[in-house]
Design an enzyme around this catalytic site. Sequence first.
Site, PDB file in Angstrom:
ATOM      1  N   SER A   1       0.838  -1.193   0.000  1.00 43.67           N
ATOM      2  CA  SER A   1       0.000   0.000   0.000  1.00 43.67           C
ATOM      3  C   SER A   1       0.871   1.241   0.000  1.00 43.67           C
ATOM      4  O   SER A   1       1.978   1.247   0.546  1.00 43.67           O
ATOM      5  CB  SER A   1      -0.854  -0.024   1.271  1.00 43.67           C
TER       6      SER A   1
ATOM      7  N   TYR B   1      -1.837  -1.048  10.856  1.00 41.99           N
ATOM      8  CA  TYR B   1      -2.083  -1.585   9.505  1.00 41.99           C
ATOM      9  C   TYR B   1      -0.870  -1.320   8.611  1.00 41.99           C
ATOM     10  O   TYR B   1      -0.323  -2.226   7.980  1.00 41.99           O
ATOM     11  CB  TYR B   1      -3.342  -0.958   8.892  1.00 41.99           C
TER      12      TYR B   1
ATOM     13  N   LYS C   1       2.145  -3.882   6.839  1.00 40.40           N
ATOM     14  CA  LYS C   1       2.574  -3.929   5.424  1.00 40.40           C
ATOM     15  C   LYS C   1       4.085  -3.733   5.332  1.00 40.40           C
ATOM     16  O   LYS C   1       4.766  -4.404   4.550  1.00 40.40           O
ATOM     17  CB  LYS C   1       1.864  -2.844   4.606  1.00 40.40           C
TER      18      LYS C   1
HETATM   19  P1  NAD Z   1     -10.924  -6.850   1.020  1.00 44.85           P
HETATM   20  O1  NAD Z   1     -11.141  -6.854   2.485  1.00 44.85           O
HETATM   21  O2  NAD Z   1     -12.088  -6.603   0.144  1.00 44.85           O
HETATM   22  O3  NAD Z   1     -10.219  -8.206   0.574  1.00 44.85           O
HETATM   23  C1  NAD Z   1      -9.357  -8.941   1.421  1.00 44.85           C
HETATM   24  C2  NAD Z   1      -9.874 -10.375   1.465  1.00 44.85           C
HETATM   25  O4  NAD Z   1      -9.031 -11.150   2.318  1.00 44.85           O
HETATM   26  C3  NAD Z   1     -11.298 -10.475   2.021  1.00 44.85           C
HETATM   27  O5  NAD Z   1     -12.083 -11.233   1.131  1.00 44.85           O
HETATM   28  C4  NAD Z   1     -11.123 -11.183   3.359  1.00 44.85           C
HETATM   29  O6  NAD Z   1     -12.226 -12.008   3.674  1.00 44.85           O
HETATM   30  C5  NAD Z   1      -9.857 -11.988   3.111  1.00 44.85           C
HETATM   31  N1  NAD Z   1      -9.084 -12.315   4.326  1.00 44.85           N
HETATM   32  C6  NAD Z   1      -8.755 -11.491   5.350  1.00 44.85           C
HETATM   33  N2  NAD Z   1      -8.016 -12.159   6.250  1.00 44.85           N
HETATM   34  C7  NAD Z   1      -7.878 -13.424   5.782  1.00 44.85           C
HETATM   35  C8  NAD Z   1      -7.222 -14.589   6.265  1.00 44.85           C
HETATM   36  N3  NAD Z   1      -6.573 -14.584   7.430  1.00 44.85           N
HETATM   37  N4  NAD Z   1      -7.272 -15.727   5.536  1.00 44.85           N
HETATM   38  C9  NAD Z   1      -7.942 -15.743   4.352  1.00 44.85           C
HETATM   39  N5  NAD Z   1      -8.586 -14.675   3.849  1.00 44.85           N
HETATM   40  C10 NAD Z   1      -8.549 -13.536   4.559  1.00 44.85           C
HETATM   41  O7  NAD Z   1      -9.763  -5.787   0.722  1.00 44.85           O
HETATM   42  P2  NAD Z   1      -9.225  -5.237  -0.668  1.00 44.85           P
HETATM   43  O8  NAD Z   1      -9.565  -3.803  -0.740  1.00 44.85           O
HETATM   44  O9  NAD Z   1      -9.622  -6.129  -1.773  1.00 44.85           O
HETATM   45  O10 NAD Z   1      -7.669  -5.332  -0.387  1.00 44.85           O
HETATM   46  C11 NAD Z   1      -6.888  -6.430  -0.830  1.00 44.85           C
HETATM   47  C12 NAD Z   1      -5.463  -6.232  -0.355  1.00 44.85           C
HETATM   48  O11 NAD Z   1      -4.968  -5.006  -0.859  1.00 44.85           O
HETATM   49  C13 NAD Z   1      -5.308  -6.157   1.163  1.00 44.85           C
HETATM   50  O12 NAD Z   1      -4.114  -6.829   1.519  1.00 44.85           O
HETATM   51  C14 NAD Z   1      -5.197  -4.684   1.438  1.00 44.85           C
HETATM   52  O13 NAD Z   1      -4.458  -4.409   2.609  1.00 44.85           O
HETATM   53  C15 NAD Z   1      -4.459  -4.205   0.200  1.00 44.85           C
HETATM   54  N6  NAD Z   1      -4.722  -2.786  -0.093  1.00 44.85           N
HETATM   55  C16 NAD Z   1      -5.994  -2.355  -0.207  1.00 44.85           C
HETATM   56  C17 NAD Z   1      -6.241  -1.014  -0.452  1.00 44.85           C
HETATM   57  C18 NAD Z   1      -7.653  -0.479  -0.540  1.00 44.85           C
HETATM   58  O14 NAD Z   1      -7.832   0.716  -0.352  1.00 44.85           O
HETATM   59  N7  NAD Z   1      -8.652  -1.266  -0.847  1.00 44.85           N
HETATM   60  C19 NAD Z   1      -5.175  -0.133  -0.617  1.00 44.85           C
HETATM   61  C20 NAD Z   1      -3.871  -0.616  -0.506  1.00 44.85           C
HETATM   62  C21 NAD Z   1      -3.665  -1.967  -0.246  1.00 44.85           C
HETATM   63  C1  UD1 Z   2      -6.695   4.952   3.190  1.00 43.00           C
HETATM   64  C2  UD1 Z   2      -5.881   4.367   4.305  1.00 43.00           C
HETATM   65  C3  UD1 Z   2      -4.525   3.957   3.789  1.00 43.00           C
HETATM   66  C4  UD1 Z   2      -4.650   3.066   2.564  1.00 43.00           C
HETATM   67  C5  UD1 Z   2      -5.434   3.850   1.528  1.00 43.00           C
HETATM   68  C6  UD1 Z   2      -5.568   3.106   0.241  1.00 43.00           C
HETATM   69  C7  UD1 Z   2      -6.729   5.614   6.243  1.00 43.00           C
HETATM   70  C8  UD1 Z   2      -6.411   6.623   7.288  1.00 43.00           C
HETATM   71  N1  UD1 Z   2      -5.749   5.362   5.357  1.00 43.00           N
HETATM   72  O1  UD1 Z   2      -6.049   6.114   2.776  1.00 43.00           O
HETATM   73  O2  UD1 Z   2      -3.818   3.270   4.781  1.00 43.00           O
HETATM   74  O3  UD1 Z   2      -3.385   2.745   2.067  1.00 43.00           O
HETATM   75  O4  UD1 Z   2      -6.726   4.098   2.087  1.00 43.00           O
HETATM   76  O5  UD1 Z   2      -6.846   2.828  -0.037  1.00 43.00           O
HETATM   77  O6  UD1 Z   2      -7.789   4.993   6.223  1.00 43.00           O
HETATM   78  N2  UD1 Z   2     -12.186  11.583   3.544  1.00 43.00           N
HETATM   79  C9  UD1 Z   2     -13.174  12.469   3.960  1.00 43.00           C
HETATM   80  N3  UD1 Z   2     -14.321  11.965   4.501  1.00 43.00           N
HETATM   81  C10 UD1 Z   2     -14.540  10.629   4.650  1.00 43.00           C
HETATM   82  C11 UD1 Z   2     -13.531   9.731   4.212  1.00 43.00           C
HETATM   83  C12 UD1 Z   2     -12.368  10.239   3.677  1.00 43.00           C
HETATM   84  O7  UD1 Z   2     -13.006  13.683   3.836  1.00 43.00           O
HETATM   85  O8  UD1 Z   2     -15.584  10.241   5.161  1.00 43.00           O
HETATM   86  C13 UD1 Z   2     -10.961  12.119   2.917  1.00 43.00           C
HETATM   87  C14 UD1 Z   2      -9.679  11.779   3.669  1.00 43.00           C
HETATM   88  O9  UD1 Z   2      -9.398  12.744   4.633  1.00 43.00           O
HETATM   89  C15 UD1 Z   2      -8.670  11.757   2.513  1.00 43.00           C
HETATM   90  C16 UD1 Z   2      -9.490  11.254   1.312  1.00 43.00           C
HETATM   91  O10 UD1 Z   2     -10.845  11.505   1.644  1.00 43.00           O
HETATM   92  O11 UD1 Z   2      -8.213  13.047   2.222  1.00 43.00           O
HETATM   93  C17 UD1 Z   2      -9.314   9.765   1.035  1.00 43.00           C
HETATM   94  O12 UD1 Z   2      -9.576   9.040   2.235  1.00 43.00           O
HETATM   95  P1  UD1 Z   2      -9.668   7.450   2.260  1.00 43.00           P
HETATM   96  O13 UD1 Z   2     -10.568   6.969   1.180  1.00 43.00           O
HETATM   97  O14 UD1 Z   2     -10.000   7.043   3.648  1.00 43.00           O
HETATM   98  O15 UD1 Z   2      -8.214   6.974   1.862  1.00 43.00           O
HETATM   99  P2  UD1 Z   2      -6.808   7.418   2.502  1.00 43.00           P
HETATM  100  O16 UD1 Z   2      -6.968   8.091   3.795  1.00 43.00           O
HETATM  101  O17 UD1 Z   2      -6.032   8.091   1.433  1.00 43.00           O
END
Ligand code: NAD
Ligand code: UD1
Length: 337
Positions: free
Chosen positions: A125, A149, A153
């Site tokens: 991330s 979190y 990572k």
């Molecule tokens: P998500 O929660 O939709 O998907 C993660 C999946 O992993 C879920 O289906 C959950 O049930 C499963 N899971 C959790 N713990 C588990 C375990 N111990 N064993 C087996 N399955 C398990 O999240 P996502 O948004 O699809 O994110 C996927 C990956 O990308 C994550 O590692 C997350 O940290 C990373 N990531 C997500 C974002 C974001 O904003 N969505 C941003 C940066 C990184």
């Molecule tokens: C979040 C995670 C970050 C992760 C990233 C990727 C947090 C603090 N950080 O980042 O670890 O890597 O997602 O998906 O959760 N905002 C509002 N009102 C809301 C929600 C968000 O104003 O109700 C603003 C936030 O202040 C920010 C932007 O929207 O400026 C994006 O927020 P968000 O979607 O939560 O993502 P990040 O904070 O960038």
Amino acid sequence: MSKILVTGGAGYIGSHTCVELIDAGHELLVIDNLSNSSIESLSRVEQITGKPVTFEQIDIRDARALNQLFDSHTFDAVIHFAGLKAVGESCELPLEYYHNNVSGTLNLCLTMKAHNCRNLVFSSSATVYGDPASLPIAENFPLSATNPYGRSKLIIEEMLGDLHRADSAWNILLLRYFNPAGAHPSGLIGEDPNGVPNNLLPYISQVAIGKLEQLRVFGGDYDTLDGTGVRDYIHVVDLAKGHLKALQKLQQQPGCKAYNLGVGNGYSVLQMVQAYANASGKKIPYQIVDRRPGDIASCYADASLAAQELGWSAELGLDEMVRDGWNWQQKNPDGFG
Ligand code: NAD
Ligand code: UD1
């Protein structure tokens, strides 16, 4: 074609990646403990692709189950999405986060090693950059963490680096996602957060559909174009396609390398509100409130390394993100139900 294990494949990014992998002709096996997802997402993947998805409900912390799985299948590579991802929750439940993310990944790697599978794509991330000193953020920027979190990572990235240094037969790509947004254009799969969303776009969608009253904009006094936070929002389908390129890269035996998956520019909260209002034709009431602790003003990627070395760059823009996000929200007001 190759056989890929997808951990966490029922989740938001995982399900979109499954579609791209299947369309590209890969054979998949998905494992997920369904702690933050619904098996329905994989039925929808089957609907989109017209192909069956093999699924086993396994927790990556369950060494016995993982070993049995690897005993009965030979995987060319693992794409590892499984983990917990809510920053606020991680501050309340740090041990659960380290257990799921760090111990789970450790367990996965031990099992891979024992079964001679040494190709891994890991979901990292942009949070690993902490509060960057300058923008755009390149892969060689200093890394830091401000919450459990993010630290999970970072620990995993370091552990995987050590693993490759100890045994160069491992090939590991650390994909640092910026802010995933939007949904598959079919409207069949998308983000289905549990309870009140923490992230901006799911929150805005629920305001647009009338489930939530108004958006709280966290901070209106940042040093940005309109005072609200700026982020690099990337269409989840573009992100999914990045994993196909990562699999291709693994074949060149790259060692352990990190890549930013972002668009390379940012939008403010108010720009996102406006774009969503335009796409949905709905008013998005909002109120500017205090900054959210831990938030930074701006975050966007230098996306050039992925372009040069993976041959990947984002193709979809803000209009597609909000259009597809709204389409998913309208067709599935209660998510996967
Ligand atoms: P998500 O929660 O939709 O998907 C993660 C999946 O992993 C879920 O289906 C959950 O049930 C499963 N899971 C959790 N713990 C588990 C375990 N111990 N064993 C087996 N399955 C398990 O999240 P996502 O948004 O699809 O994110 C996927 C990956 O990308 C994550 O590692 C997350 O940290 C990373 N990531 C997500 C974002 C974001 O904003 N969505 C941003 C940066 C990184
Ligand atoms: C979040 C995670 C970050 C992760 C990233 C990727 C947090 C603090 N950080 O980042 O670890 O890597 O997602 O998906 O959760 N905002 C509002 N009102 C809301 C929600 C968000 O104003 O109700 C603003 C936030 O202040 C920010 C932007 O929207 O400026 C994006 O927020 P968000 O979607 O939560 O993502 P990040 O904070 O960038």
